[in-house]
Design a protein around this motif. Structure first.
Motif, PDB file in Angstrom:
ATOM      1  N   HIS A  44      17.389  72.076  38.393  1.00  0.00           N
ATOM      2  CA  HIS A  44      18.184  71.628  37.257  1.00  0.00           C
ATOM      3  C   HIS A  44      19.337  72.596  37.048  1.00  0.00           C
ATOM      4  O   HIS A  44      19.271  73.755  37.457  1.00  0.00           O
ATOM      5  CB  HIS A  44      17.353  71.567  35.965  1.00  0.00           C
ATOM      6  N   ASP A  55      11.203  63.630  25.953  1.00  0.00           N
ATOM      7  CA  ASP A  55      11.655  64.336  27.143  1.00  0.00           C
ATOM      8  C   ASP A  55      11.237  63.509  28.358  1.00  0.00           C
ATOM      9  O   ASP A  55      10.044  63.268  28.582  1.00  0.00           O
ATOM     10  CB  ASP A  55      11.022  65.724  27.193  1.00  0.00           C
ATOM     11  N   SER A  93      11.361  63.025  32.485  1.00  0.00           N
ATOM     12  CA  SER A  93      11.594  63.581  33.822  1.00  0.00           C
ATOM     13  C   SER A  93      11.446  62.455  34.833  1.00  0.00           C
ATOM     14  O   SER A  93      10.460  61.704  34.794  1.00  0.00           O
ATOM     15  CB  SER A  93      10.600  64.702  34.140  1.00  0.00           C
ATOM     16  N   TYR A 114      13.395  73.307  30.072  1.00  0.00           N
ATOM     17  CA  TYR A 114      13.855  73.030  31.425  1.00  0.00           C
ATOM     18  C   TYR A 114      13.130  73.879  32.470  1.00  0.00           C
ATOM     19  O   TYR A 114      13.034  73.483  33.632  1.00  0.00           O
ATOM     20  CB  TYR A 114      15.369  73.210  31.522  1.00  0.00           C
ATOM     21  N   LYS A 159      10.194  71.768  33.174  1.00  0.00           N
ATOM     22  CA  LYS A 159      10.589  70.616  33.991  1.00  0.00           C
ATOM     23  C   LYS A 159      10.856  71.056  35.436  1.00  0.00           C
ATOM     24  O   LYS A 159      10.577  70.322  36.386  1.00  0.00           O
ATOM     25  CB  LYS A 159      11.846  69.951  33.395  1.00  0.00           C
ATOM     26  N   ALA A 212       9.232  69.763  38.976  1.00  0.00           N
ATOM     27  CA  ALA A 212      10.053  69.271  40.089  1.00  0.00           C
ATOM     28  C   ALA A 212       9.796  70.053  41.369  1.00  0.00           C
ATOM     29  O   ALA A 212       9.847  69.495  42.470  1.00  0.00           O
ATOM     30  CB  ALA A 212      11.529  69.356  39.712  1.00  0.00           C
TER      31      ALA A 212
END
Length: 275
Positions: free
Chosen positions: A110, A134, A136, A193, A196, A200
């Protein structure tokens, strides 16, 4: 054209909220003939990358405070400004440098989230919302056999069936957990983030076991949409479109509307819309 807006529609239609979406959008999207003006009159907010007119944005947010307006989503790609694309290394390098210069953890999947616009939204609409969702999104087929992450599919690739599956993780965050102060929100947003990014990291890999662990961790189920959910819209737009395409008068009216309507809307948006 990217798919994130389509994913937002996928989620909202399943929640019975399609039509209540309000987007914070980059200013270049106002150049889309007719639709650019429609988005503005629908309550969407245009912003320029980098510096923007804060007063105009506040006026737009005050409009959304009207209790007669049902708003489901306002944030839209605004926290990142640019979407993370591996094919844009200079943008990624700039984001990583910013993180290091500001003693923030460097994100691998990100860009550093932008806080100014998000803070304005949170500040002015904090009592309008019950929660922030939120979201994703992970697209199948974005990792090469040697484990290198590629770009997310564009709209034409998606329609051609090159992306077989989309994984969507949604987390509800009550507004009581979201800070109102700008500096506190900056820290909170970056921490979000980081979480997140860790998710990822285990998805964008050639290791199938790691990808499976993400799916197992998130749980969820396959969500099929019934044709009846969109049938009425399809019939309505078909009934409107066919006379326009199949008659000379319809084509002429459409041409005049496209030319003069677009020019008029550009003039109006130049005065009113861009923040």
């Amino acid at each position: 054209m990217s798919l994130d807006w389509l994913v937002a529609d996928m989620v909202s239609i399943r929640g019975g909220a399609l039509g209540h979406l309000r987007y914070v959008m980059k200013d270049t999207l106002q150049l889309i003939p007719l639709y650019g003006h429609y988005f503005y009159t629908h309550g969407c907010i245009y912003v320029k990358r980098g510096n923007f007119n804060q007063d105009k944005m506040i006026r737009s947010l005050d409009y959304l405070r009207d209790p007669k307006i049902t708003v489901s989503v306002v944030w839209y790609r605004f926290t990142e400004v640019f979407v993370y694309y591996p094919a844009t290394p200079k943008v990624i390098e700039k984001s990583e440098k910013f993180a290091r210069d500001n003693n923030l953890k460097v994100l691998r999947h990100h860009l550093v989230p932008k806080v100014k616009g998000t803070w304005l939204v949170a500040q002015h609409l904090h009592d309008k919302f019950d929660a922030v969702y939120d979201v994703s999104v992970f697209y199948e087929g974005c990792v090469s056999p040697d484990g290198v992450r590629g770009n997310a599919p564009q709209l034409i690739e998606f329609l051609l069936g090159k992306c077989k599956k989309v994984h969507i993780h949604i987390r509800r965050i009550p507004m009581t957990e979201i800070p109102k102060e700008e500096e506190a929100l900056k820290v909170w947003l970056h921490d979000l983030y980081i979480e997140k990014d860790e998710l990822a990291e285990n998805f964008f890999t050639k290791d199938s076991e790691k990808r499976a662990s993400v799916q197992k961790r998130l749980g969820g189920c396959v969500s099929h949409l019934s044709p009846w959910s969109t049938l009425c819209s399809f019939l309505f737009f078909s009934a409107v479109t066919v006379p326009i395409i199949c008659t000379s008068i319809g084509r002429q009216v459409y041409l005049y509307l496209l030319i003069y309507g677009t020019l008029g809307s550009y003039g109006w948006l130049a005065i009113r819309s861009v923040c």
